[in-house]
Design a protein around this motif. Sequence first.
Motif, mmCIF file in Angstrom:
data_model
loop_
_atom_site.group_PDB
_atom_site.id
_atom_site.type_symbol
_atom_site.label_atom_id
_atom_site.label_comp_id
_atom_site.label_asym_id
_atom_site.label_seq_id
_atom_site.Cartn_x
_atom_site.Cartn_y
_atom_site.Cartn_z
ATOM 1 N N VAL A 189 0.785 -1.305 0.058
ATOM 2 C CA VAL A 189 0.236 -0.132 0.104
ATOM 3 C C VAL A 189 0.849 1.229 0.148
ATOM 4 O O VAL A 189 1.694 1.336 0.656
ATOM 5 C CB VAL A 189 -0.761 0.000 1.140
ATOM 6 N N LEU A 190 0.582 2.129 -0.936
ATOM 7 C CA LEU A 190 1.353 3.531 -1.330
ATOM 8 C C LEU A 190 0.392 4.253 -0.895
ATOM 9 O O LEU A 190 -0.483 4.621 -1.615
ATOM 10 C CB LEU A 190 2.124 3.615 -2.657
ATOM 11 N N ASP A 191 0.520 5.036 0.292
ATOM 12 C CA ASP A 191 -0.208 6.267 0.909
ATOM 13 C C ASP A 191 0.334 7.631 0.601
ATOM 14 O O ASP A 191 1.555 7.704 0.090
ATOM 15 C CB ASP A 191 -0.430 5.871 2.398
ATOM 16 N N GLU A 192 -0.642 8.444 0.378
ATOM 17 C CA GLU A 192 -0.224 9.845 0.054
ATOM 18 C C GLU A 192 0.505 9.914 -1.068
ATOM 19 O O GLU A 192 1.601 10.725 -1.280
ATOM 20 C CB GLU A 192 0.775 10.382 1.312
ATOM 21 N N ALA A 193 0.148 9.330 -2.072
ATOM 22 C CA ALA A 193 0.667 9.193 -3.787
ATOM 23 C C ALA A 193 0.902 10.551 -4.218
ATOM 24 O O ALA A 193 1.836 10.741 -4.956
ATOM 25 C CB ALA A 193 0.214 8.228 -4.371
ATOM 26 N N GLN A 194 0.003 11.414 -4.009
ATOM 27 C CA GLN A 194 0.093 12.764 -4.564
ATOM 28 C C GLN A 194 1.419 13.458 -4.132
ATOM 29 O O GLN A 194 1.892 14.577 -4.892
ATOM 30 C CB GLN A 194 -0.894 13.650 -4.225
ATOM 31 N N ASN A 195 1.912 12.936 -3.172
ATOM 32 C CA ASN A 195 3.281 13.811 -2.952
ATOM 33 C C ASN A 195 4.665 12.897 -3.305
ATOM 34 O O ASN A 195 5.598 13.246 -2.796
ATOM 35 C CB ASN A 195 3.402 13.807 -1.425
ATOM 36 N N THR A 196 4.483 12.111 -4.169
ATOM 37 C CA THR A 196 5.636 11.479 -4.877
ATOM 38 C C THR A 196 5.836 12.112 -6.192
ATOM 39 O O THR A 196 5.141 12.770 -6.703
ATOM 40 C CB THR A 196 5.233 9.915 -5.395
ATOM 41 N N THR A 197 7.139 12.256 -6.768
ATOM 42 C CA THR A 197 7.218 12.643 -7.956
ATOM 43 C C THR A 197 7.395 11.474 -9.012
ATOM 44 O O THR A 197 7.147 10.379 -8.736
ATOM 45 C CB THR A 197 8.843 13.214 -8.099
ATOM 46 N N PRO A 198 7.258 11.938 -10.494
ATOM 47 C CA PRO A 198 7.020 10.840 -11.405
ATOM 48 C C PRO A 198 8.258 9.678 -11.309
ATOM 49 O O PRO A 198 7.908 8.674 -11.513
ATOM 50 C CB PRO A 198 7.108 11.705 -12.680
ATOM 51 N N ALA A 199 9.460 10.110 -10.858
ATOM 52 C CA ALA A 199 10.566 9.352 -10.788
ATOM 53 C C ALA A 199 10.172 8.299 -9.814
ATOM 54 O O ALA A 199 10.349 7.124 -9.865
ATOM 55 C CB ALA A 199 11.758 9.732 -10.717
#
Length: 347
Positions: A234-244
């Motif tokens: 589960v990856l949470d708060e994915a809006q704070n990831t970069t495309p990489a």
Amino acid sequence: MNISEVEFSFPAAHAGNVFGQFDANLKKVERALHVTVIFREDKIKIIGSEEGCRQAKEVIDELIVLSERGNVITEQDVNYALSLAMSQSASVESMTQLDSDIICHTVMGKPVKPKTMGQQKYVKAIDDKMIVFGVGPAGTGKTYLAMAKAITAFKANEVNRIILTRPAIEAGEKLGFLPGDLQSKVDPYLRPLYDALYEIMGAETFQKNMEKGLIEVAPLAYMRGRTLDNAFVVLDEAQNTTPAQMKMFLTRIGFGSKAIITGDMTQKDLPEGARSGLDDALRVLKGIDEIGVCMLTAQDVVRHPLVQKIVSAYDADEKRREARSRARRAESEKSGSRREKGLRRRR
């Protein structure tokens, strides 16, 4: 307007639960549907328009069934029953069907289940797809339901381990240097994941599985270079990831694994101008059959009803800002076009 009346039997034993304290639920139904509801002994009479009477009966019938199944009727239940009754596409059995879809029970015995049609579609997508994006505002149960499904799959031996991760990024404020070792520094960012695990699994069981390495809660940076086989991730708060970072995470998925990516597009904490990996992934990966996308809305908020109003207010404000921005751009383009024509005439 023609006035109609509908009368039907009502189980008096459930009046307190269905009507709410000081008949608050009943008054909410009356205000929303512009009807009058009269309760006498074991009968209910609804007076209003034909459509209003029909919708009010649907709402009360749904609440009766929920009450008979042992549920405590909340304001959120009433709000959602009203929204379904007023929706042309909603089916009569919708809420009672939701009530039977139990995923698991918390350590205190409380059932964990989808509470809205959007959540039900999300849970079904998790069952059917290898990778699922759950996108929506705060309070829609994106992370909690994903973790409930992860724990259920782990207990059923469908996966060997659970991996929960999120980007360790500060939410709009600088915390400075934090004391302790590396785990102590990242734990505050992962606290919401721990809270859900404790509630569903129990602190003691969680600690035992954590020590054995069967449950891992770690920042996203720890995922680089790994292959995650037979795991529920589960990856949470994915809006704070970069495309990489998003590409790195998605390419970790191995055989026998399932990945759930959750995020809220309106709560990005990335630096100004930085692209979100979640936005990028939804654009790049659309059309791949093995990937499911569930877009939850303010209607799926299951926290305090005030949260739903706050989310709706922010959504409305964002739409107004976008409309004003488009109008300014259009006016600017018109002004530029007029200036260009004037220059041409002078030449």
